[in-house]
Design an enzyme around this catalytic site. Structure first.
Site, short mmCIF file in Angstrom:
data_model
loop_
_atom_site.label_atom_id
_atom_site.label_comp_id
_atom_site.label_asym_id
_atom_site.label_seq_id
_atom_site.Cartn_x
_atom_site.Cartn_y
_atom_site.Cartn_z
CG ASP A 22 57.34 28.84 -23.02
OD1 ASP A 22 58.25 29.69 -23.01
OD2 ASP A 22 56.83 28.39 -21.98
CG HIS A 39 64.19 35.31 -28.21
ND1 HIS A 39 63.13 34.56 -27.74
CD2 HIS A 39 64.62 36.04 -27.14
CE1 HIS A 39 62.94 34.82 -26.45
NE2 HIS A 39 63.84 35.71 -26.07
CG LEU A 133 48.78 30.61 -43.21
CD1 LEU A 133 47.99 29.55 -42.45
CD2 LEU A 133 50.28 30.40 -42.99
C1 FPP Z 1 58.96 32.39 -25.25
O1 FPP Z 1 60.20 31.79 -24.94
C2 FPP Z 1 59.08 33.13 -26.50
C3 FPP Z 1 58.97 34.47 -26.62
C4 FPP Z 1 58.71 35.35 -25.45
C5 FPP Z 1 59.13 35.15 -27.90
C6 FPP Z 1 58.72 34.38 -29.11
C7 FPP Z 1 59.44 34.93 -30.25
C8 FPP Z 1 59.91 34.22 -31.31
C9 FPP Z 1 59.61 32.81 -31.52
C10 FPP Z 1 60.77 34.86 -32.35
C11 FPP Z 1 60.28 36.13 -32.97
C12 FPP Z 1 58.91 36.02 -33.50
C13 FPP Z 1 58.57 36.17 -34.80
C14 FPP Z 1 57.14 36.09 -35.18
C15 FPP Z 1 59.53 36.38 -35.87
P1 FPP Z 1 60.92 32.21 -23.58
O2 FPP Z 1 61.90 33.27 -23.91
O3 FPP Z 1 59.91 32.56 -22.55
O4 FPP Z 1 61.64 30.86 -23.23
P2 FPP Z 1 61.94 30.30 -21.76
O5 FPP Z 1 60.61 30.07 -21.09
O6 FPP Z 1 62.67 29.01 -22.05
O7 FPP Z 1 62.79 31.32 -21.07
#
Ligand code: FPP
Length: 250
Positions: A22, A39, A133
């Protein structure tokens, strides 16, 4: 410092780690960047943490990459996340083969766009016999949806006679979850300081240790990962028993 060696030297290295990644959006906002930049950086951190996990001998890493609820985000962000996922899998497949990494996925995978489905299916089948893994991606994943799907699956088995009501136990329920072949996580990490489960592995996390770190996912370096695992190493997992029982004193 070599954080892989540091992790390996800890007592009680978890075998299965689940992470709620997150904070990508906040990381981007703090820098006046578009959320998608967060992201992208988050995707680079995924590669880094997968490498450290593999080298440290962790067996399973489950990453919450896209929730059922994330479909409700603006289309431009959903599209960017799907593209990033496709790019990540395409780029990493040769490395997964070299590093003996097995990729699996949990969630309502049929909801993913066809191009992601194709890349995902190819990655899962190509890496299926790898023994290192297990990188397990939660995609279009929601725990309540998973439990609902388990109810449907069990009900069908009862109605076709392959399962009797008397046979239903916790093991049968586990075997009907998306995670059926995967043991429960030992440690659940959530980055960015939020203290919620956000519909992640509600059944599987019953006895899992939680470590919440304030670090945003794009800042989650191998050093932070090591510190999180160090915190876990001091925990005493009692599974409902007393501390004395665990230590064998009674
Ligand atoms: C939460 O941060 C994260 C996500 C909803 C997406 C997670 C995706 C990635 C880490 C990248 C792509 C994944 C892979 C496996 C290559 P948020 O957007 O909710 O952050 P915020 O709470 O600060 O708005």
């Amino acid at each position: 410092m070599n954080y892989v060696e540091e992790i390996k030297s800890l007592d009680n290295v978890p075998s299965h780690i689940a992470i709620i990644m997150d904070g990508n959006g906040r990381w981007a906002k703090e820098r006046n960047f578009n959320r998608v930049v967060g992201h992208k950086r988050g995707s680079d951190i995924v590669s880094l943490i997968v490498d450290v996990s593999r080298e440290a001998g962790i067996k399973i890493l489950t990453l919450y990459a896209f929730s059922e609820e994330n479909w409700n985000r603006p289309k431009i962000e959903v599209d960017a996340l799907m593209s990033l996922l496709g790019e990540y899998l395409t780029k990493e497949l040769p490395k997964m083969m070299k590093d003996n990494v097995k990729l699996t996925a949990i969630g309502r995978l049929h909801s993913l766009p066809q191009f992601v489905r194709d890349i995902l299916d190819n990655t899962v089948s190509t890496t299926a016999n790898n023994t290192g893994l297990n990188l397990n991606l939660a995609l279009s994943y929601g725990s309540r949806a998973e439990i609902t799907d388990a109810f449907i699956s069990i009900s069908k088995q009862i109605s076709d006679g392959s399962l009797s009501i008397d046979d239903i136990d916790e093991n049968v329920i586990s075997q009907n979850l998306y995670t059926k072949d995967i043991p429960d996580p030992d440690l659940m990490i959530r980055t960015s300081g939020e203290t919620r489960l956000s519909n992640f592995l509600l059944y599987q996390l019953a006895y899992t240790e939680f470590v919440i770190t304030d670090t945003l996912w794009p800042d989650f370096t191998p050093k932070k990962y090591y510190e999180t695992l160090k915190e876990y190493s001091f925990r005493e997992r009692r599974f409902g028993l007393t501390s004395e029982q665990i230590k064998g004193e009674i």
